[in-house]
Design an enzyme around this catalytic site. Structure first.
Site, PDB file in Angstrom:
ATOM      1  N   ASP A 196       0.835  -1.202   0.000  1.00  0.00           N
ATOM      2  CA  ASP A 196       0.000   0.000   0.000  1.00  0.00           C
ATOM      3  C   ASP A 196       0.867   1.249   0.000  1.00  0.00           C
ATOM      4  OD1 ASP A 196      -2.022  -1.764   0.123  1.00  0.00           O
ATOM      5  OD2 ASP A 196      -2.810  -1.131   2.084  1.00  0.00           O
TER       6      ASP A 196
ATOM      7  N   TYR B 199       2.230   1.942  -3.354  1.00  0.00           N
ATOM      8  CA  TYR B 199       1.148   2.436  -4.205  1.00  0.00           C
ATOM      9  C   TYR B 199       0.898   3.921  -3.928  1.00  0.00           C
ATOM     10  CZ  TYR B 199      -3.518   2.826  -6.303  1.00  0.00           C
ATOM     11  OH  TYR B 199      -4.600   3.220  -7.046  1.00  0.00           O
TER      12      TYR B 199
ATOM     13  N   SER C 184     -35.092  -6.947 -14.681  1.00  0.00           N
ATOM     14  CA  SER C 184     -35.038  -7.589 -13.370  1.00  0.00           C
ATOM     15  C   SER C 184     -35.053  -9.093 -13.567  1.00  0.00           C
ATOM     16  CB  SER C 184     -36.190  -7.119 -12.510  1.00  0.00           C
ATOM     17  OG  SER C 184     -37.382  -7.331 -13.214  1.00  0.00           O
ATOM     18  N   LEU C 185     -35.019  -9.805 -12.474  1.00  0.00           N
ATOM     19  CA  LEU C 185     -34.974 -11.264 -12.539  1.00  0.00           C
ATOM     20  C   LEU C 185     -36.192 -11.844 -11.853  1.00  0.00           C
ATOM     21  CD1 LEU C 185     -31.280 -11.898 -11.469  1.00  0.00           C
ATOM     22  CD2 LEU C 185     -32.249 -12.335 -13.720  1.00  0.00           C
TER      23      LEU C 185
ATOM     24  N   GLU D   1     -23.970 -17.223 -10.170  1.00  0.00           N
ATOM     25  CA  GLU D   1     -23.331 -16.048  -9.584  1.00  0.00           C
ATOM     26  C   GLU D   1     -23.999 -15.700  -8.260  1.00  0.00           C
ATOM     27  OE1 GLU D   1     -23.769 -12.986 -12.507  1.00  0.00           O
ATOM     28  OE2 GLU D   1     -22.775 -14.161 -14.076  1.00  0.00           O
TER      29      GLU D   1
ATOM     30  N   LYS E 263     -25.798 -13.743  -5.685  1.00  0.00           N
ATOM     31  CA  LYS E 263     -26.605 -12.546  -5.932  1.00  0.00           C
ATOM     32  C   LYS E 263     -26.234 -11.493  -4.899  1.00  0.00           C
ATOM     33  CE  LYS E 263     -31.300 -11.110  -7.022  1.00  0.00           C
ATOM     34  NZ  LYS E 263     -31.384  -9.891  -6.231  1.00  0.00           N
TER      35      LYS E 263
ATOM     36  N   ASP F 170     -26.116  -8.381  -2.612  1.00  0.00           N
ATOM     37  CA  ASP F 170     -27.173  -7.565  -2.025  1.00  0.00           C
ATOM     38  C   ASP F 170     -26.687  -6.122  -1.957  1.00  0.00           C
ATOM     39  OD1 ASP F 170     -29.611  -7.026  -1.048  1.00  0.00           O
ATOM     40  OD2 ASP F 170     -29.301  -7.933   0.917  1.00  0.00           O
TER      41      ASP F 170
ATOM     42  N   ARG G 172     -30.148   2.219 -11.117  1.00  0.00           N
ATOM     43  CA  ARG G 172     -31.092   1.470 -11.926  1.00  0.00           C
ATOM     44  C   ARG G 172     -32.377   2.277 -12.197  1.00  0.00           C
ATOM     45  NH1 ARG G 172     -35.367  -1.895 -11.574  1.00  0.00           N
ATOM     46  NH2 ARG G 172     -35.288  -3.768 -12.855  1.00  0.00           N
TER      47      ARG G 172
ATOM     48  N   TYR H  67     -21.318  -7.895 -13.624  1.00  0.00           N
ATOM     49  CA  TYR H  67     -21.830  -9.189 -14.084  1.00  0.00           C
ATOM     50  C   TYR H  67     -22.506  -9.136 -15.442  1.00  0.00           C
ATOM     51  CZ  TYR H  67     -25.884  -7.020 -11.846  1.00  0.00           C
ATOM     52  OH  TYR H  67     -26.846  -6.136 -11.463  1.00  0.00           O
TER      53      TYR H  67
ATOM     54  N   LYS I 290     -33.360 -17.500  -4.313  1.00  0.00           N
ATOM     55  CA  LYS I 290     -33.090 -16.693  -3.122  1.00  0.00           C
ATOM     56  C   LYS I 290     -33.047 -17.521  -1.841  1.00  0.00           C
ATOM     57  CE  LYS I 290     -34.847 -12.579  -3.185  1.00  0.00           C
ATOM     58  NZ  LYS I 290     -34.909 -11.174  -3.562  1.00  0.00           N
TER      59      LYS I 290
ATOM     60  N   CYS J 248     -49.003   0.064  35.874  1.00  0.00           N
ATOM     61  CA  CYS J 248     -48.640  -1.259  35.371  1.00  0.00           C
ATOM     62  C   CYS J 248     -49.786  -1.802  34.507  1.00  0.00           C
ATOM     63  CB  CYS J 248     -48.373  -2.200  36.546  1.00  0.00           C
ATOM     64  SG  CYS J 248     -48.211  -3.918  36.042  1.00  0.00           S
TER      65      CYS J 248
ATOM     66  N   CYS K  81     -51.289  -4.976  36.744  1.00  0.00           N
ATOM     67  CA  CYS K  81     -51.931  -4.841  38.054  1.00  0.00           C
ATOM     68  C   CYS K  81     -52.345  -3.402  38.357  1.00  0.00           C
ATOM     69  CB  CYS K  81     -51.014  -5.357  39.152  1.00  0.00           C
ATOM     70  SG  CYS K  81     -49.649  -4.241  39.509  1.00  0.00           S
TER      71      CYS K  81
ATOM     72  N   CYS L 197     -42.849  -1.771  37.740  1.00  0.00           N
ATOM     73  CA  CYS L 197     -44.164  -1.798  38.353  1.00  0.00           C
ATOM     74  C   CYS L 197     -43.931  -1.892  39.858  1.00  0.00           C
ATOM     75  CB  CYS L 197     -44.919  -3.027  37.862  1.00  0.00           C
ATOM     76  SG  CYS L 197     -46.169  -3.626  39.003  1.00  0.00           S
TER      77      CYS L 197
ATOM     78  N   CYS M 283     -48.688  -8.072  41.908  1.00  0.00           N
ATOM     79  CA  CYS M 283     -48.839  -7.995  40.457  1.00  0.00           C
ATOM     80  C   CYS M 283     -48.732  -9.409  39.894  1.00  0.00           C
ATOM     81  CB  CYS M 283     -47.742  -7.110  39.871  1.00  0.00           C
ATOM     82  SG  CYS M 283     -47.727  -7.104  38.070  1.00  0.00           S
TER      83      CYS M 283
HETATM   84  S1  IVH Z   1     -28.354 -10.188 -13.673  1.00  0.00           S
HETATM   85  C1  IVH Z   1     -31.273  -9.679 -16.952  1.00  0.00           C
HETATM   86  N1  IVH Z   1     -26.592 -10.970 -11.899  1.00  0.00           N
HETATM   87  O1  IVH Z   1     -30.431  -8.555  -8.771  1.00  0.00           O
HETATM   88  C2  IVH Z   1     -30.496  -9.940 -15.738  1.00  0.00           C
HETATM   89  N2  IVH Z   1     -28.271  -9.454 -11.214  1.00  0.00           N
HETATM   90  O2  IVH Z   1     -33.216  -9.237  -9.109  1.00  0.00           O
HETATM   91  C3  IVH Z   1     -30.330  -8.751 -14.878  1.00  0.00           C
HETATM   92  N3  IVH Z   1     -28.076  -8.742  -8.872  1.00  0.00           N
HETATM   93  O3  IVH Z   1     -31.267  -5.651 -10.562  1.00  0.00           O
HETATM   94  C4  IVH Z   1     -29.614  -8.968 -13.610  1.00  0.00           C
HETATM   95  N4  IVH Z   1     -26.265  -9.905  -8.390  1.00  0.00           N
HETATM   96  O4  IVH Z   1     -29.315  -5.562  -8.906  1.00  0.00           O
HETATM   97  C5  IVH Z   1     -27.683 -10.218 -12.137  1.00  0.00           C
HETATM   98  N5  IVH Z   1     -24.932 -11.705 -10.448  1.00  0.00           N
HETATM   99  C6  IVH Z   1     -26.015 -10.961 -10.682  1.00  0.00           C
HETATM  100  C7  IVH Z   1     -26.590 -10.157  -9.685  1.00  0.00           C
HETATM  101  C8  IVH Z   1     -27.731  -9.419  -9.990  1.00  0.00           C
HETATM  102  C9  IVH Z   1     -27.168  -9.053  -7.927  1.00  0.00           C
HETATM  103  C10 IVH Z   1     -29.225  -7.856  -8.658  1.00  0.00           C
HETATM  104  C11 IVH Z   1     -29.315  -6.738  -9.666  1.00  0.00           C
HETATM  105  C12 IVH Z   1     -30.649  -6.885 -10.340  1.00  0.00           C
HETATM  106  C13 IVH Z   1     -31.396  -7.711  -9.340  1.00  0.00           C
HETATM  107  C14 IVH Z   1     -32.470  -8.514 -10.043  1.00  0.00           C
END
Ligand code: IVH
Length: 671
Positions: free
Chosen positions: A33, A36, A82-83, A114, A116, A118, A137, A226, A315, A409, A412, A427, A433
């Site tokens: 570090d 760097y 979205s998924l 992958e 997911k 958060d 988004r 991703y 999930k 209380c 009581c 109390c 009580c």
């Molecule tokens: S793919 C068409 N890959 O999950 C596919 N989403 O529920 C679009 N997310 O809005 C998403 N990890 O914010 C994808 N490895 C991953 C992800 C991922 C987290 C989130 C992302 C998306 C939401 C959908």
């Protein structure tokens, strides 16, 4: 001439970017570090003497823009979709079945799995390889322009790592706050009396939505990429895993825990494995995304409304949920303490229905400011009791009111008193009580007290509610027919309980004293009192000074003991208990005090005793317990994660005792 410097600047930028790539993408840094920082400082110095040579993609230009007033809207060239979710094993299997049906074959499918993340989805736009815009988004079509904030993330490349960048490129990823950074941020916030964040996701969101990028810069946000959106240029990527490799080559961090495997069964295996590892991962995830790896197949499968058919988010059962507060009640404990409890609209959290959550005490209620009709976040971590993480202020309906301490209380109706300097409100009804009575009886019957097997909480509640018992003394007059009248009570279990109550009459003075539930008199103190006074009568007559002769009893505990024995109804109950047949053998006086004049010091965490218990037990055998090691120390008791006392002891050649050896020694001393 400035050309040599210009070259040097270019060279330094390249070098720094390469180290970024090694650090954030490959996870194999080759410099320290400090080295760097040195490079970055060199670059800064050079740039300062040639401000005209500063470019937007210079690593020195991540922070520095002035705070803005608002976030401008930013429309994505290609929408962020979205998924669909799979919330169970069956739904995950159904996902593959749908694909097989649609493809009209049962070929083995290759998936990229992958974790997911958060966090928050972002869309990064690179024009001719240069980061030109970053957006949230939003509704999938238009988000907010957070370019200045995203630039402060050291792991986001300001320029693609290639000489032949696509003319236009959208990269999708998830910004998150690593768990470590989240904990540190909350500790800091708490120290400054500021609001803490409920979870890393909220912390990441709050940090990205800062109008002042200098604040975002301090929040240690990270990103995993991703996906790709719109692009212009030549690119022939055959699959998701090839895309991830391309992203890495361009300089984007990609989650290291991604796998490409065959068949949904293996996806599920991966899901189970990662769920087990979840706690230990440095980042928060809420499931696994399965993506059909082959882009040709992805294209054939296409989309339904706004979600792809080729991918699904499997999930984990939610550990956190939101629900509504229906009421806030005050529960009355054994010593009358009022504990606020939130009654909730039932909600499943991590597979368990939650309808109550404790707010612990008044301070916490005030700090969290939970009100009736608030929408709150409930968390259940592992087996722990569900807790209210916080409320969502935006969802608070108008005209709610702060919860205040009741004057009377709730059980009581006696006055509620709050002694100055004490956090708890109580109390004042004492054993009149019924709530306090129930709790007192539960304590009396508990394992370390009178140990009445089979007398559970539910039974005690019924006994008190049906007025079958008013005090602990009444337990000893219960009849078989009374017990059989209770819900879910068969003859056999009733008889067993009668026997257990009978058996409890034979006890020890220490247990009996503990069972009485005198404030601040725990198991160890009760043992010391029994040992010191040998008889109940003597103890009941003892004044404060005499009580304080017992090691570790100070004026406060002495006062609690005095008050308890002075109260007429306590005296009556004790008389009744003795009359019912409770008896014990007079404790043997410990005249020889086997550990007299020995000096003990304890370090580290003990697992069997608390430190206080070990101290009291040692003292009851005549030992002295001190807090620092010296040449006079006889033994150092070493628990887990010992501190510097261990080094001290070694210096003075003090003998060491393990916790087991200590237990053996105490056992011998006490018999
Ligand atoms: S793919 C068409 N890959 O999950 C596919 N989403 O529920 C679009 N997310 O809005 C998403 N990890 O914010 C994808 N490895 C991953 C992800 C991922 C987290 C989130 C992302 C998306 C939401 C959908």
């Amino acid at each position: 001439m400035k050309y040599p410097d210009a070259e040097k600047i270019e060279q330094l930028k390249k070098e720094i970017n390469e180290h970024n790539y090694r650090y954030y993408v490959l996870d194999t840094p080759t410099i320290s570090d400090a080295q760097y920082d040195r490079l970055l400082k060199d670059l800064t110095t050079l740039e300062q003497s040639h401000p005209e040579l500063i470019t937007l993609d210079s690593p020195t230009q991540r922070v520095g823009a002035a705070p803005s007033k608002t976030f401008n809207p930013a429309t994505h060239r290609e929408p962020l979709l979205s998924l669909d979710n799979a919330l169970s094993l069956e739904e995950a299997l159904a996902f593959e079945k749908r694909i097989h049906d649609r493809l009209k074959n049962n070929n083995i499918l290759t998936y990229t799995c992958e974790p997911k993340m958060d966090g928050l989805a972002v869309n990064l736009t690179y024009i001719q390889g240069l980061l030109t815009r970053a957006a949230t988004r939003g509704d999938g079509y238009t988000g907010e322009d957070i370019t200045l904030n995203i630039r402060t993330l050291p792991s986001v490349p300001l320029r693609l790592r290639t000489n032949t960048p696509p003319a236009y490129l959208e990269v999708r990823g998830e910004v998150y706050m690593p768990k470590k950074a989240f904990l540190a941020l909350n500790i800091e916030a708490e120290r400054h009396g500021e609001k803490t964040f409920a979870n890393p996701r909220n912390a990441a969101a709050g940090s990205l939505r800062q109008l002042d990028p200098r604040i975002t810069a301090k929040r240690h946000l990270a990103i995993f990429c991703y996906g790709m959106g719109y692009y212009e240029g030549k690119l022939a990527l055959p699959s998701q895993h090839a895309l991830l490799q391309q992203l890495k080559d361009w300089g984007f961090p990609v989650c290291p825990d991604i796998v490409t495997i065959q068949g949904i069964e293996h996806c599920i295996q991966f899901f189970n494995t990662i769920e087990k590892k979840r706690k230990k991962l440095p980042y928060e995830i809420d499931g696994v995304v399965y993506k059909v790896d082959d882009f040709k197949l992805q294209q054939i499968l296409g989309f339904v409304s706004r979600a792809p058919r080729f991918a699904i988010a499997h999930k984990f059962p939610a550990q956190e949920e939101t629900t509504e507060v229906i009421a806030v009640d005050f529960q009355v404990g054994r010593t009358g303490t009022l504990t606020p409890v939130a009654r909730l609209k039932p909600v499943a959290v991590g597979g368990v229905i939650v309808s109550n959550a404790t707010l612990h005490n008044l301070d916490e209620l005030t700090r969290k400011d939970i009100r009736v009709h608030d929408t709150v976040i409930i968390r259940r971590a592992g087996d722990v009791i569900p807790e209210i993480v916080g409320r969502i202020l935006e969802k608070r309906p108008p005209s709610t009111q702060k919860i205040t301490l009741p004057k009377h209380c709730p059980v009581c109706h006696a006055d509620v008193i709050q002694t100055e300097g004490e956090a708890a409100a109580r109390c004042s009804g004492g054993l009149f009580c019924s709530a306090q009575r129930k709790e007192a009886i539960k304590h009396f019957a508990s394992r370390k007290a009178m140990d009445i097997d089979g007398l559970g909480d539910k039974i005690i509640d019924q006994l008190v509610e049906k007025n079958l018992i008013h005090s602990v003394a009444d337990l000893y007059h219960l009849t078989l027919s009374q017990l059989v009248s209770l819900e879910r009570f068969a003859d056999k279990s009733a008889q067993n309980l009668i026997d257990a109550i009978e058996k409890s009459k034979q006890t020890s003075l220490a247990r009996f004293l503990y069972a009485l539930g005198i404030r601040e008199v725990g198991e160890a103190t009760a043992a010391l009192l029994a040992q010191h006074f040998l008889s109940l009568d003597t103890l009941m007559q003892a004044d404060s000074a005499t009580l304080q002769q017992v090691s570790d009893i100070g004026p406060v505990v002495a006062t609690h003991i005095r008050i308890f024995f002075q109260q007429a109804h306590n005296q009556t109950i004790i008389k009744q208990l003795l009359k019912a047949g409770i008896h014990w053998e007079t404790p043997k006086q410990n005249t020889h005090l086997p550990l007299q004049n020995q000096r003990f010091v304890i370090t580290g965490t003990l697992s069997f005793y608390t430190r206080e218990e070990a101290t009291q037990l040692l003292q009851s055998l005549g030992a002295k317990v001190s807090s620092s090691v010296s040449a006079k120390t006889s033994y150092l008791v070493v628990g887990e994660n010992p501190g510097s006392k261990l080094t001290q002891a070694q210096k003075w050649n003090v003998p060491l005792l393990s916790e087991q050896q200590l237990r053996d020694m105490l056992q011998q001393g006490m018999t």
